[in-house]
Motif scaffolding. Structure first.
Motif, PDB file in Angstrom:
ATOM      1  N   UNK A   1       3.216  -6.258   6.699  1.00 40.72           N
ATOM      2  CA  UNK A   1       1.906  -5.106   7.180  1.00 40.72           C
ATOM      3  C   UNK A   1       1.353  -4.745   6.381  1.00 40.72           C
ATOM      4  N   UNK A   2       1.932  -4.483   5.180  1.00 41.27           N
ATOM      5  CA  UNK A   2       1.762  -3.304   4.027  1.00 41.27           C
ATOM      6  C   UNK A   2       0.945  -4.164   2.592  1.00 41.27           C
ATOM      7  N   UNK A   3       0.532  -5.095   3.430  1.00 40.71           N
ATOM      8  CA  UNK A   3      -0.339  -5.848   2.415  1.00 40.71           C
ATOM      9  C   UNK A   3      -1.509  -5.718   1.802  1.00 40.71           C
ATOM     10  N   UNK A   4      -1.750  -5.379   0.993  1.00 41.51           N
ATOM     11  CA  UNK A   4      -3.466  -5.479   1.022  1.00 41.51           C
ATOM     12  C   UNK A   4      -4.744  -6.290   0.284  1.00 41.51           C
ATOM     13  N   UNK A   5      -4.297  -7.139  -1.169  1.00 49.01           N
ATOM     14  CA  UNK A   5      -4.668  -8.093  -1.346  1.00 49.01           C
ATOM     15  C   UNK A   5      -5.372  -8.918  -0.051  1.00 49.01           C
TER      16      UNK A   5
ATOM     17  N   UNK B   1       1.066  -1.065  -0.229  1.00 44.69           N
ATOM     18  CA  UNK B   1       0.403   0.206   0.286  1.00 44.69           C
ATOM     19  C   UNK B   1       0.896   1.179  -0.251  1.00 44.69           C
ATOM     20  N   UNK B   2       1.890   1.349   0.222  1.00 50.45           N
ATOM     21  CA  UNK B   2       3.136   2.457  -0.243  1.00 50.45           C
ATOM     22  C   UNK B   2       3.255   2.709  -1.017  1.00 50.45           C
ATOM     23  N   UNK B   3       3.443   1.647  -2.250  1.00 52.20           N
ATOM     24  CA  UNK B   3       3.402   2.048  -3.329  1.00 52.20           C
ATOM     25  C   UNK B   3       2.352   2.444  -4.542  1.00 52.20           C
ATOM     26  N   UNK B   4       2.283   2.721  -5.320  1.00 50.63           N
ATOM     27  CA  UNK B   4       0.973   3.127  -6.304  1.00 50.63           C
ATOM     28  C   UNK B   4       1.347   1.876  -7.587  1.00 50.63           C
ATOM     29  N   UNK B   5       0.147   1.616  -8.105  1.00 50.58           N
ATOM     30  CA  UNK B   5      -0.209   0.849  -9.043  1.00 50.58           C
ATOM     31  C   UNK B   5       0.671   1.905 -10.330  1.00 50.58           C
TER      32      UNK B   5
END
Length: 445
Positions: free
Chosen positions: A361-365, A259-263
């Motif tokens: 911790x930063x995983x969204x899916x 989530x700290x990066x953009x697609x």
């Protein structure tokens, strides 16, 4: 000459012919082969043997379904060489022999000769894997007594849970001879609905959604929930895809894997121009399949696998390309994609199998909030005691004095919360992932 011996000989001559490829490391040996698991259905495996007979054997299962362990897991995450064929300091081959398997059939260098050769559910995936493991442990008899662990990532975790349960049955029956020591489920698609339902709250508390966005994502998630509750699993997969689009459009392209990066712009689902939006809503599943699978098949990785690696291996059929059937793998599994396997994890725990859950911790899916929800619903008798435990902090090996993870264990169940990592933990936090591997396999750290 047997097929296994043939692959070993080809490996030797392959290095002579392609000596520009670096060695995987001092003391590390490699072998690979195909196994025909059903008529016309061929699965590829690739083993790196560690230089010490005292180290365990780890099988790595990639996600997707359709992501290749021999490619992505090997060269992007835990293998001895990275994508640039340079030594990886955090390779898992330091702590274990590592077996990469391209599964389900059609993944990576695995392939099917027939349109009906693809798996359509995890039961078939597990059945195919049992054929491969029976072949592997028969041909590689020296590994029968070595502690054998299955590690996984994403959808690979769903497959790993079902494979592990079937493997325990096969060992009891004597059809597979191995020393199965446990399964580790990394950012795993065990309860898809719990993941989808927590996307909104997770993004909201991390300031990636406003109130309007939260309402939109919640509405899309509720549609998925209704389909799952009605056991309309193919429809649920299609609505999962729509929900992802809603998330992207309300977050300006948040990366589902960190989530700290953009697609990247070329992978982002746009709300404009109007034509792109219409295409997205008319064929949401097709577009999402391509976006998720292509992430595991970058151009540079594809060139590596279909170029020098293919030449090195020497056994890939002429009409087979690495990743050539990946999208078909996913589309054939679409009706099974949103089915949960929480009950399978419960059965594993009840059977005494060592089970570890680990999440970035930063995983969204597959966000940690969703993982914790299904864990708290386990019927395993040890869960009340596990829940009473406080977690223990682990120092980050790469940053002494900083916390790299938290964990707790009770009897045959453990949970690792990996900090500053997204969906692909070994590539985001390699030193911490390697330390976790050693802890799970009961090595000194």
């Amino acid at each position: 000459m047997g097929r296994f011996q043939t692959s070993a000989v080809l490996f030797f001559f392959g290095f002579l012919l392609h000596k520009g490829l670096p060695s995987p490391g001092s003391g590390t040996t490699e072998v690979w082969d195909y196994v025909e698991v059903r008529p016309g259905a061929h699965m590829f495996w690739w083993l790196y043997s560690a230089d010490s007979p005292d180290l365990p054997l780890v099988m790595w299962l990639q996600g997707g379904p359709g992501g290749s362990g021999s490619g992505f897991g090997n060269f992007e995450e835990i293998g001895p060489l990275n994508r640039d064929l340079q030594p990886r300091n955090t390779s898992w081959v330091q702590a274990a022999s590592v077996l990469f398997v391209d599964n389900p059939v059609g993944t990576g260098f695995s392939y099917t000769e027939r349109p009906d050769g693809f798996a359509t559910d995890v039961a078939t995936v597990a059945s195919d894997m049992l054929v491969l493991l029976q072949h592997f442990f028969t041909k590689q008899a020296e590994f029968q007594s070595v502690p054998f662990y299955i590690f996984s990532e994403s959808y690979g975790g769903k497959m790993a849970a079902v494979i592990s349960l079937e493997l325990t049955k096969a060992i009891t029956k004597g059809t597979v001879k191995c020393n199965f020591a446990g399964v580790a489920l990394g950012d795993s698609w065990i309860s898809p609905l719990d993941s989808v339902m927590t996307w909104g709250p997770y993004l909201y508390v991390t300031s990636l959604l406003d109130d309007y966005g939260l309402a939109d994502v919640t509405k899309a998630a509720e549609a998925v929930k209704e389909a799952v509750n009605n056991k309309q699993f193919l429809k649920a997969t299609e609505l999962w895809s729509v929900a992802e689009t809603v998330v992207e459009q309300n977050t300006n392209g948040v990366n589902f894997y960190n989530i700290l990066t953009q697609e990247p712009d070329d992978k982002r689902t746009k709300s404009s121009p109007e034509g792109d939006f219409i295409l997205t809503m008319a064929f949401p599943l097709v577009l999402q399949i391509r976006r998720h699978i292509q992430r595991l098949h970058s151009l540079s990785l594809s060139e590596l696998m279909n170029g020098p690696i293919r030449k090195k291996l020497g056994i890939i059929p002429q009409n087979v390309t690495w990743g050539g059937q990946a999208e078909e793998v996913f589309s054939n599994m679409a009706g099974d994609f949103m089915r949960p396997v929480v009950d399978t994890v419960d059965q594993l725990l009840t059977a005494g199998v060592n089970v570890t859950v680990y999440n970035g911790q930063l995983d969204l899916i597959v966000d940690t909030m969703g993982q914790e929800l299904w864990v708290k619903r386990l019927k395993w008798e040890g869960l009340p005691f596990f829940n009473k435990l406080r977690w223990t902090a682990l120092d980050d090996p790469a940053s002494p004095g900083a916390t790299g993870a938290f964990y707790k264990n009770y009897k045959n169940f453990g949970f690792y919360w990996i900090l500053k990592a997204g969906h692909m933990i070994p590539s985001d936090q390699g030193p911490m992932a390697l330390q976790m591997l050693k802890m799970i396999t009961q090595q000194q750290v």
